[in-house]
Design a protein around this motif. Structure first.
Motif, PDB file in Angstrom:
ATOM      1  N   ASP A 118       0.845  -1.192   0.000  1.00  0.00           N
ATOM      2  CA  ASP A 118       0.000   0.000   0.000  1.00  0.00           C
ATOM      3  C   ASP A 118       0.888   1.253   0.000  1.00  0.00           C
ATOM      4  O   ASP A 118       2.063   1.198   0.372  1.00  0.00           O
ATOM      5  N   ASP A 119       0.318   2.376  -0.434  1.00  0.00           N
ATOM      6  CA  ASP A 119       1.075   3.619  -0.581  1.00  0.00           C
ATOM      7  C   ASP A 119       1.721   4.081   0.718  1.00  0.00           C
ATOM      8  O   ASP A 119       2.835   4.603   0.717  1.00  0.00           O
ATOM      9  N   GLU A 120       1.043   3.893   1.842  1.00  0.00           N
ATOM     10  CA  GLU A 120       1.589   4.321   3.128  1.00  0.00           C
ATOM     11  C   GLU A 120       2.876   3.559   3.456  1.00  0.00           C
ATOM     12  O   GLU A 120       3.863   4.146   3.911  1.00  0.00           O
ATOM     13  N   THR A 121       2.879   2.261   3.212  1.00  0.00           N
ATOM     14  CA  THR A 121       4.061   1.442   3.460  1.00  0.00           C
ATOM     15  C   THR A 121       5.190   1.809   2.501  1.00  0.00           C
ATOM     16  O   THR A 121       6.348   1.940   2.911  1.00  0.00           O
ATOM     17  N   VAL A 122       4.854   1.994   1.248  1.00  0.00           N
ATOM     18  CA  VAL A 122       5.850   2.379   0.240  1.00  0.00           C
ATOM     19  C   VAL A 122       6.493   3.712   0.613  1.00  0.00           C
ATOM     20  O   VAL A 122       7.715   3.867   0.567  1.00  0.00           O
ATOM     21  N   ALA A 123       5.677   4.677   1.008  1.00  0.00           N
ATOM     22  CA  ALA A 123       6.200   5.984   1.401  1.00  0.00           C
ATOM     23  C   ALA A 123       7.126   5.863   2.602  1.00  0.00           C
ATOM     24  O   ALA A 123       8.178   6.513   2.665  1.00  0.00           O
ATOM     25  N   ALA A 124       6.773   5.030   3.562  1.00  0.00           N
ATOM     26  CA  ALA A 124       7.595   4.843   4.760  1.00  0.00           C
ATOM     27  C   ALA A 124       8.934   4.192   4.420  1.00  0.00           C
ATOM     28  O   ALA A 124       9.981   4.587   4.952  1.00  0.00           O
ATOM     29  N   ILE A 125       8.926   3.206   3.540  1.00  0.00           N
ATOM     30  CA  ILE A 125      10.172   2.554   3.128  1.00  0.00           C
ATOM     31  C   ILE A 125      11.064   3.547   2.393  1.00  0.00           C
ATOM     32  O   ILE A 125      12.267   3.651   2.679  1.00  0.00           O
ATOM     33  N   ALA A 126      10.492   4.274   1.448  1.00  0.00           N
ATOM     34  CA  ALA A 126      11.270   5.265   0.691  1.00  0.00           C
ATOM     35  C   ALA A 126      11.873   6.307   1.619  1.00  0.00           C
ATOM     36  O   ALA A 126      13.048   6.674   1.502  1.00  0.00           O
ATOM     37  N   TYR A 127      11.075   6.774   2.566  1.00  0.00           N
ATOM     38  CA  TYR A 127      11.554   7.769   3.529  1.00  0.00           C
ATOM     39  C   TYR A 127      12.691   7.210   4.382  1.00  0.00           C
ATOM     40  O   TYR A 127      13.697   7.884   4.606  1.00  0.00           O
ATOM     41  N   ALA A 128      12.552   5.979   4.833  1.00  0.00           N
ATOM     42  CA  ALA A 128      13.573   5.366   5.689  1.00  0.00           C
ATOM     43  C   ALA A 128      14.902   5.215   4.941  1.00  0.00           C
ATOM     44  O   ALA A 128      15.962   5.567   5.467  1.00  0.00           O
ATOM     45  N   VAL A 129      14.857   4.707   3.724  1.00  0.00           N
ATOM     46  CA  VAL A 129      16.086   4.510   2.955  1.00  0.00           C
ATOM     47  C   VAL A 129      16.715   5.852   2.602  1.00  0.00           C
ATOM     48  O   VAL A 129      17.923   6.050   2.749  1.00  0.00           O
ATOM     49  N   MET A 130      15.892   6.800   2.158  1.00  0.00           N
ATOM     50  CA  MET A 130      16.384   8.142   1.830  1.00  0.00           C
ATOM     51  C   MET A 130      17.045   8.777   3.047  1.00  0.00           C
ATOM     52  O   MET A 130      18.149   9.319   2.959  1.00  0.00           O
ATOM     53  N   SER A 131      16.383   8.704   4.191  1.00  0.00           N
ATOM     54  CA  SER A 131      16.909   9.309   5.415  1.00  0.00           C
ATOM     55  C   SER A 131      18.219   8.666   5.836  1.00  0.00           C
ATOM     56  O   SER A 131      19.158   9.348   6.250  1.00  0.00           O
ATOM     57  N   PHE A 132      18.297   7.344   5.739  1.00  0.00           N
ATOM     58  CA  PHE A 132      19.522   6.639   6.105  1.00  0.00           C
ATOM     59  C   PHE A 132      20.691   7.082   5.231  1.00  0.00           C
ATOM     60  O   PHE A 132      21.790   7.351   5.729  1.00  0.00           O
ATOM     61  N   ILE A 133      20.464   7.170   3.936  1.00  0.00           N
ATOM     62  CA  ILE A 133      21.528   7.610   3.025  1.00  0.00           C
ATOM     63  C   ILE A 133      21.936   9.041   3.341  1.00  0.00           C
ATOM     64  O   ILE A 133      23.129   9.348   3.463  1.00  0.00           O
ATOM     65  N   ASN A 134      20.955   9.923   3.492  1.00  0.00           N
ATOM     66  CA  ASN A 134      21.268  11.323   3.782  1.00  0.00           C
ATOM     67  C   ASN A 134      22.028  11.477   5.095  1.00  0.00           C
ATOM     68  O   ASN A 134      23.029  12.190   5.161  1.00  0.00           O
ATOM     69  N   MET A 135      21.568  10.814   6.138  1.00  0.00           N
ATOM     70  CA  MET A 135      22.253  10.915   7.433  1.00  0.00           C
ATOM     71  C   MET A 135      23.654  10.303   7.368  1.00  0.00           C
ATOM     72  O   MET A 135      24.601  10.850   7.943  1.00  0.00           O
TER      73      MET A 135
END
Length: 81
Positions: A53-70
């Motif tokens: 579902d879109d909510e799960t997809v958004a959360a995964i994308a956010y988590a990976v993006m945040s990890f890379i950025n941090m």
């Protein structure tokens, strides 16, 4: 020898620079699960088969993006995330 003394953040930034990906990453406003570089170019898409579902997809994308950025030394979340 200088490369061996570089900080982990500098190494990550250099790797992405070599791949022509400008950090920090950010989420796409139009498409759920799409992560863009700072120039607006696609970097990766989560769940291309649309099995989640879109909510799960958004959360995964956010988590990976945040990890890379941090990991690259960017402490703040992009304003449009």
């Amino acid at each position: 020898m200088e490369d061996l003394l570089a900080s982990p953040e500098a190494v990550i930034r250099a790797c992405f620079t070599d791949l022509k990906v400008k950090l920090p990453l950010r989420l796409c406003d139009e498409d759920v699960g799409v992560v863009l570089d700072d120039d607006g170019c696609d970097v990766f898409t989560v769940d291309t088969n649309r099995l989640r579902d879109d909510e799960t997809v958004a959360a995964i994308a956010y988590a990976v993006m945040s990890f890379i950025n941090m990991s690259a030394g960017f402490d703040e979340v992009p304003a449009d995330a």
